[in-house]
Design an enzyme around this catalytic site. Sequence first.
Site, PDB file in Angstrom:
ATOM      1  N   LYS A 120       0.824  -1.204   0.000  1.00  0.00           N
ATOM      2  CA  LYS A 120       0.000   0.000   0.000  1.00  0.00           C
ATOM      3  C   LYS A 120       0.862   1.258   0.000  1.00  0.00           C
ATOM      4  O   LYS A 120       0.624   2.197  -0.771  1.00  0.00           O
ATOM      5  CB  LYS A 120      -0.928   0.020   1.215  1.00  0.00           C
ATOM      6  CG  LYS A 120      -1.934   1.178   1.189  1.00  0.00           C
ATOM      7  CD  LYS A 120      -2.772   1.250   2.453  1.00  0.00           C
ATOM      8  CE  LYS A 120      -1.994   1.907   3.568  1.00  0.00           C
ATOM      9  NZ  LYS A 120      -2.834   2.189   4.754  1.00  0.00           N
ATOM     10  N   ASP A 138      -6.764   1.419   1.055  1.00  0.00           N
ATOM     11  CA  ASP A 138      -6.786   1.515   2.510  1.00  0.00           C
ATOM     12  C   ASP A 138      -8.189   1.155   3.004  1.00  0.00           C
ATOM     13  O   ASP A 138      -9.016   0.663   2.237  1.00  0.00           O
ATOM     14  CB  ASP A 138      -6.367   2.914   2.967  1.00  0.00           C
ATOM     15  CG  ASP A 138      -7.418   3.979   2.653  1.00  0.00           C
ATOM     16  OD1 ASP A 138      -8.374   3.688   1.889  1.00  0.00           O
ATOM     17  OD2 ASP A 138      -7.291   5.100   3.180  1.00  0.00           O
TER      18      ASP A 138
END
Length: 210
Positions: A120, A138
């Site tokens: 991420k 997220d």
Amino acid sequence: MNNKKRYDILTRLRDNNPKPETELNFSSPFELLVAVTLSAQATDVSVNKATDKLFQVANTPQAIFDLGVDGLKSYIKTIGLYNNKAVNVIKACEMLINLHQGKVPQNREALEALPGVGRKTANVVLNTAFGWPTIAVDTHIFRMANRTKFAMGKNVDQVEEKMLKVTPAEFKVDVHHWFILHGRYTCLARKPRCGSCLIEDLCEFKDKTE
């Protein structure tokens, strides 16, 4: 959800915010890398408060490495998990100095090799600092993608894969910012603000609020 509806959703989000930006403060790829690393399980507001002071003193790999772990902790102690984050950031700075001439690599494998940097974080840096069409999933994006049925998946990797597949090229660079901001301020976890949502009629969430 069909592709026409997805296109309409993205078009509305783009029209509402043509040039979306991260809410993390940064002025270089390295500052962004540090800020995103510190933002894990922390708010952007708390990270900005810490980095606004930190980056005035040290905003390069060498300068932060020279602070040492304890020196760095003194700037980031208001952020959750700051002990582990300080160790990771110092180790990452050392690797950037020794392996990448002090520069943030534009390479996923090299980024993910840095301590504290997962997929991420790498996606955010590649997208926001370098303009890559990556999608960093997220909690906000995961919730919104599943709730609207834009891109459903049981985990973040599945949602990322689906979003990359169904998002037209013209929207890929900005879609993760649109979804984060929409999830943060409108499509809230406990009670989404459906009545003030600009894509309410396109969203396939069944339990819409007033």
